[in-house]
Write a protein that holds these residues in place. Structure first.
Motif, PDB file in Angstrom:
ATOM      1  N   THR A 194      -3.597   5.082   0.353  1.00 49.96           N
ATOM      2  CA  THR A 194      -4.055   5.777   1.564  1.00 49.96           C
ATOM      3  C   THR A 194      -3.000   5.674   2.659  1.00 49.96           C
ATOM      4  N   SER A 195      -3.195   6.463   3.698  1.00 49.54           N
ATOM      5  CA  SER A 195      -2.325   6.401   4.871  1.00 49.54           C
ATOM      6  C   SER A 195      -2.846   5.307   5.802  1.00 49.54           C
ATOM      7  N   TYR A 340      -4.253   0.861   0.801  1.00 43.11           N
ATOM      8  CA  TYR A 340      -4.813   1.157  -0.522  1.00 43.11           C
ATOM      9  C   TYR A 340      -6.265   0.703  -0.576  1.00 43.11           C
ATOM     10  N   MET A 341      -6.982   1.290  -1.503  1.00 44.25           N
ATOM     11  CA  MET A 341      -8.335   0.868  -1.847  1.00 44.25           C
ATOM     12  C   MET A 341      -8.359   0.499  -3.317  1.00 44.25           C
ATOM     13  N   ASP A 359      -5.905  14.814   2.951  1.00 43.46           N
ATOM     14  CA  ASP A 359      -4.489  15.129   3.166  1.00 43.46           C
ATOM     15  C   ASP A 359      -3.731  15.406   1.866  1.00 43.46           C
ATOM     16  N   ARG A 360      -4.465  15.742   0.820  1.00 43.25           N
ATOM     17  CA  ARG A 360      -3.896  16.063  -0.504  1.00 43.25           C
ATOM     18  C   ARG A 360      -3.287  14.852  -1.169  1.00 43.25           C
ATOM     19  N   HIS A 361      -2.311  14.223  -0.579  1.00 40.31           N
ATOM     20  CA  HIS A 361      -1.801  12.941  -1.051  1.00 40.31           C
ATOM     21  C   HIS A 361      -0.895  12.353   0.026  1.00 40.31           C
ATOM     22  N   THR A 362      -0.700  11.049  -0.041  1.00 40.89           N
ATOM     23  CA  THR A 362       0.174  10.361   0.905  1.00 40.89           C
ATOM     24  C   THR A 362       1.626  10.683   0.581  1.00 40.89           C
ATOM     25  N   ALA A 363       2.473  10.702   1.619  1.00 43.74           N
ATOM     26  CA  ALA A 363       3.887  11.049   1.461  1.00 43.74           C
ATOM     27  C   ALA A 363       4.505  10.281   0.293  1.00 43.74           C
ATOM     28  N   ILE A 364       5.226  11.007  -0.566  1.00 40.93           N
ATOM     29  CA  ILE A 364       5.662  10.451  -1.836  1.00 40.93           C
ATOM     30  C   ILE A 364       6.873   9.540  -1.725  1.00 40.93           C
ATOM     31  N   VAL A 365       7.873   9.870  -0.893  1.00 42.19           N
ATOM     32  CA  VAL A 365       9.098   9.064  -0.868  1.00 42.19           C
ATOM     33  C   VAL A 365       8.830   7.633  -0.394  1.00 42.19           C
ATOM     34  N   PRO A 366       8.050   7.397   0.659  1.00 40.55           N
ATOM     35  CA  PRO A 366       7.744   6.005   1.001  1.00 40.55           C
ATOM     36  C   PRO A 366       7.044   5.261  -0.136  1.00 40.55           C
TER      37      PRO A 366
END
Length: 491
Positions: A194-195, A340-341, A359-366
């Motif tokens: 999660t964000s 995270y959960m 939000d579809r998914h959390t930013a991938i590069v981080p």
């Protein structure tokens, strides 16, 4: 008003960064929408138009503005027939709205926008004794920069839309870490990235509670959690916290209909107590018998300074009722916005789908960089270094309080976390002390900040302060202690 007179008053300014054709386009659009240039009005040819404007511009500038207005449907015209304000534009539009909302927010919307009113958002420079902040200058940003750069140099299909649950290699690594460090029983398929933990709490309160459902909330406790519950229409029921943690018997006796319990068992915010084993077992038994969910917020469990970290509440769960929520804000740095959960197997897919809606998914590069950070051993080393650093700063604070304020403050548990709870020995008004501290350059968070305004007398907590130390240099801690001593003694 005649078109030529309107054109002569159009505001244009060469000193602005906005291109002149954009200025002209915006001014003409405004004149059309407010009715000054009525539908069907014929505009002068472009050369004549240039001559009417308050400052000289090129014909091409007018042509560019005309083209954009025509593309958006404000102008009609053809070669040899002239250019007209489109008759499709209504002759009388509603007048511009006055400042403020055109119509009130929905009840749900009002709940969402007011949910975090009681949560402090710091915009001033760091100073003693800010709470909830890790030591950011300890983070190996050079390593992180290298890991992210390596991922950017090798883009692949994973840079497209990804799994709402998160980057699978990261979930696999977190699964191993949580099993070893916190005793969490899970598979990678139960983990949802999660964000930050705040998004996790919002998702959980959204899908697990219907409007009007009751939820237990520690009082005093984290207002960001009660805010998300209230934003989703839950009836928050404050449950007192004592030396053993959440008073399960009180909650069961006074609010047996609750559908969800929010709890910080490893290190209660703000009192710092750890939930006793009998209370943990009682809570899990009550939740299993009443088919209620338990949200375990393990927000800074990595930082225990005496002995190994305590096992999670989730590790004792046999009924599949505990959702474990973790954040990396306190371990790495808050700006990363990764949390995270760990959901029970039966709930995991529902949470993945809910995450996709938000939000579809959390930013991938981080996520990729964090996976590499863990896999290469940097994560474990960073936790050990910061745990040692935090312990040193905690000791500086404890020594300073014992030296300067032993007659004014009594400290709560100091074996874990990023801050220390300190109770007043004598009567002081928390808010007055806090405001006086700000005036003297230090931040003092009153314990009353964490109290639920609607809580019963059973939830009353002695007056005191929460003092953050992890992000504060030792010299600033000593200075802050001296200032606090002066304040409490009226100097």
């Amino acid at each position: 008003m005649h078109a030529s007179r309107i054109i002569a008053t159009l505001p244009l300014d060469r000193a602005l960064a906005t291109p002149l054709f954009r200025q002209l386009y915006a001014a003409m659009k405004t004149a059309i929408l407010d009715g000054s240039l009525a539908p069907g009005t014929q505009l002068p040819p472009t050369r004549a138009f240039c001559a009417l404007l308050p400052l000289p511009i090129s014909r091409q500038t007018v042509l560019n503005a005309y083209a954009l207005l025509a593309a958006e449907g404000y102008l009609d015209g053809a070669v040899g027939k002239g250019t007209y304000v489109s008759r499709a534009v209504p002759a009388a539009l509603a007048p511009p709205a006055k400042p403020g909302l055109l119509r009130p927010l929905s009840t749900r919307g009002q709940g969402v926008v007011t949910a975090m009113e009681q949560v402090a958002f710091h915009r001033s420079p760091l100073r003693a004794f800010r709470v909830g902040m890790p030591r950011i200058d300890h983070f190996p940003f050079d390593v992180w920069k290298r890991l992210e750069a390596r991922r950017w140099r090798r883009p692949d299909h994973r840079f497209g839309y990804g799994d709402p649950a998160g980057f699978l290699p990261l979930r696999e690594l977190l699964c191993v870490y949580l099993q070893a460090a916190r005793g969490v029983r899970c598979t990678p398929q139960q983990i949802v990235i999660t964000s930050g933990s705040q998004q996790a709490l919002f998702l959980l309160s959204t899908i697990l509670l219907a409007p009007g459902d009751a939820a237990w909330m520690e009082s005093p406790g984290y207002r960001g959690a009660s805010g998300t519950l209230q934003a989703n229409g839950a009836q928050v029921f404050p449950v007192p916290v004592d030396g053993e943690g959440l008073d399960v018997a009180y909650g069961a006796a006074h609010c047996p209909q609750a559908k969800l319990v929010y709890v910080t068992p490893s290190h209660q915010l703000p009192l710092g107590v750890s939930m006793s084993l009998p209370r943990r077992l009682a809570l899990l038994d009550w939740a299993a018998r009443n088919r209620a969910w338990v949200v375990e917020d393990d927000y800074d469990s990595e930082y225990r300074y005496t002995g190994a970290p305590l096992a999670s509440l989730q590790s004792l769960d046999r009924a599949g009722c505990v959702v474990y929520v973790g954040t990396l804000s306190k371990v790495l740095f808050p700006g990363l916005r990764l949390g995270y959960m760990v959901a029970p197997p039966a709930l995991a897919e529902a949470l993945v789908q809910a995450k996709a809606v938000v939000d579809r998914h959390t930013a991938i590069v981080p996520q990729m960089a964090l996976a590499d950070f863990i896999a290469e051993g940097h994560f474990g080393r960073h936790i050990r270094r910061t745990r040692d650093s935090n312990a040193e700063r905690r000791d500086v604070l404890l020594r300073g309080l014992a030296r300067e304020l032993d007659d004014e403050l009594v400290c709560g548990p100091a074996d874990s976390g990023l801050e220390l709870c300190a109770y007043f020995r004598r009567q002081h008004a928390e808010e007055q002390v806090s405001q006086a501290g700000l005036a003297r350059g230090i931040e003092l968070r009153p314990l009353g900040h964490y109290a639920d305004p609607g809580a019963s007398a059973a939830c009353a907590t002695p007056a005191g302060l929460l003092l953050g130390f992890a992000a504060i240099p030792p010299d600033d801690i000593d200075h802050g202690v001296r200032v606090l001593g002066q304040l409490l003694r009226g100097r």
